[in-house]
Motif scaffolding. Structure first.
Motif: not given
Length: 342
Positions: A114-116, A199-200, A261-263, A285-286
């Motif tokens: 969503a944000p990046i 964070l990233c 969230a993601g890998l 993880r946002f």
């Protein structure tokens, strides 16, 4: 706010074609004529990309061209001398291993949150909402030894913002490697009232990969001695489970990219034998649907732990949070040569 609401706002867009961001300030070129699609930033030079009076909000930032760690993004709120956002643009957009253009499948890494958004070909997009009351300035420093090109667009609007709107902050940190037996500090030294927004994160394996995801992320709220938000494992914090699939059934890490969230990418050796391979992982993880609120202070750590005990992997992160008032960041950036990650 809904997209169909008509509000008293004035849109702006800073770019190479309209560096002042003013109404009717764009290209004087004819149809199908490019006059200034990008800028060149000389070695050691810092360029102001956006300088705008408030109140208002930044809503979208897009970069391409040179997208490596030698470009340093900074954002200053309310004419403060110290930035509240400072990070290599690659890490800010979740791509700390900026020298790797291919994932293990031979494709461009794609972060689709969503944000990046990290789009194919290294299109860096940021949708974090960044309100300001009096003034906003965005700069880019070139810390490399040669001139680099930058394509950019910084969009937003002028108009009234909410009385309780917080100021966006972002802070870069790395340990290459993490000190064995000591937790990695994601963020510390944050004082005031605000909320942690996520964070990233990048993890580079050193030594045999014996389940690097056993480490617990911990958040300490308002000077608490012990954590309040305490996950049981690294993969759990990033929304996964069982080593992102490496501990169960297929015995292989699998990437995923969700809204929060993601890998999203794995680079390096893709040996399918369980936990064997010097791999590099890019995660995020946002905390947008689940912000972490604090009244006085905030600190976050993350253990670097495997099945056989503490590890010494390379950890890199950019933390994002909002504060009632703009603040200087907890520490200075490492030197440019220290940021190289392959």
């Amino acid at each position: 706010m809904s997209v169909f609401e008509i509000l008293e706002r004035e849109s702006f867009g800073f770019s190479a074609e309209n560096p002042t961001g003013t109404r009717s300030g764009g290209s004087r070129g004819r149809d199908c004529e490019k006059l200034r699609p990008c800028i060149q930033i000389e070695p050691g030079e810092t360029v102001t990309l956006c300088d705008v009076e408030g109140p208002g909000m930044l809503t979208h930032i897009w970069f391409t061209g040179y997208t490596g760690h030698s470009f340093i993004l900074r954002v200053y709120w309310e004419e403060n001398e110290k930035p509240s956002v400072e990070a290599p643009i690659s890490a800010f957009f979740g791509c700390a291993y900026d020298e790797n253009f291919r994932d293990r499948e031979g494709k461009y890494p794609v972060l689709n949150s969503a944000p990046i958004l990290l789009a194919p070909g290294r299109g860096y997009n940021c949708y974090w909402e960044m309100p300001f009351r009096r003034h906003c300035r965005v700069t880019m420093e070139n810390r490399s030894t040669q001139a680099q090109s930058l394509y950019y667009m910084i969009e937003g609007w002028k108009g009234e913002i909410l009385a309780n709107a917080g100021y966006f902050h972002a802070f870069y940190r790395q340990e290459h490697p993490v000190q064995k037996g000591r937790a990695y500090t994601v963020l510390d030294g944050v004082r005031g009232r605000g909320q942690f927004a996520g964070l990233c994160f990048a993890a580079g394996m050193n030594g045999h990969n014996t389940c690097w995801v056993e480490g617990e992320p911990k958040m300490y709220i308002d000077d608490s001695e012990y954590p309040t938000v305490n996950y049981t494992g690294t993969e759990d914090y990033f929304g996964g489970s069982y080593g992102f699939g490496n501990d169960i059934l297929q015995k292989r890490y699998q990437t995923f990219s969700g809204l929060y969230a993601g890998l999203y990418a794995i680079t390096g050796n893709d040996d399918c034998e369980m936990y064997n391979g010097q791999q590099r992982f890019l995660l995020y993880r946002f905390h947008i649907q689940d912000p972490v609120y604090f009244s006085r202070s905030f600190r976050m750590t993350m253990d670097n732990l495997g099945w056989t005990g503490p590890r010494y992997d390379d950890y890199t992160s950019v933390a994002y949070w909002y504060l009632e008032q703009p603040a200087a960041l907890p520490a200075d950036l490492p030197d440019d040569h220290e940021l190289v990650m392959r």
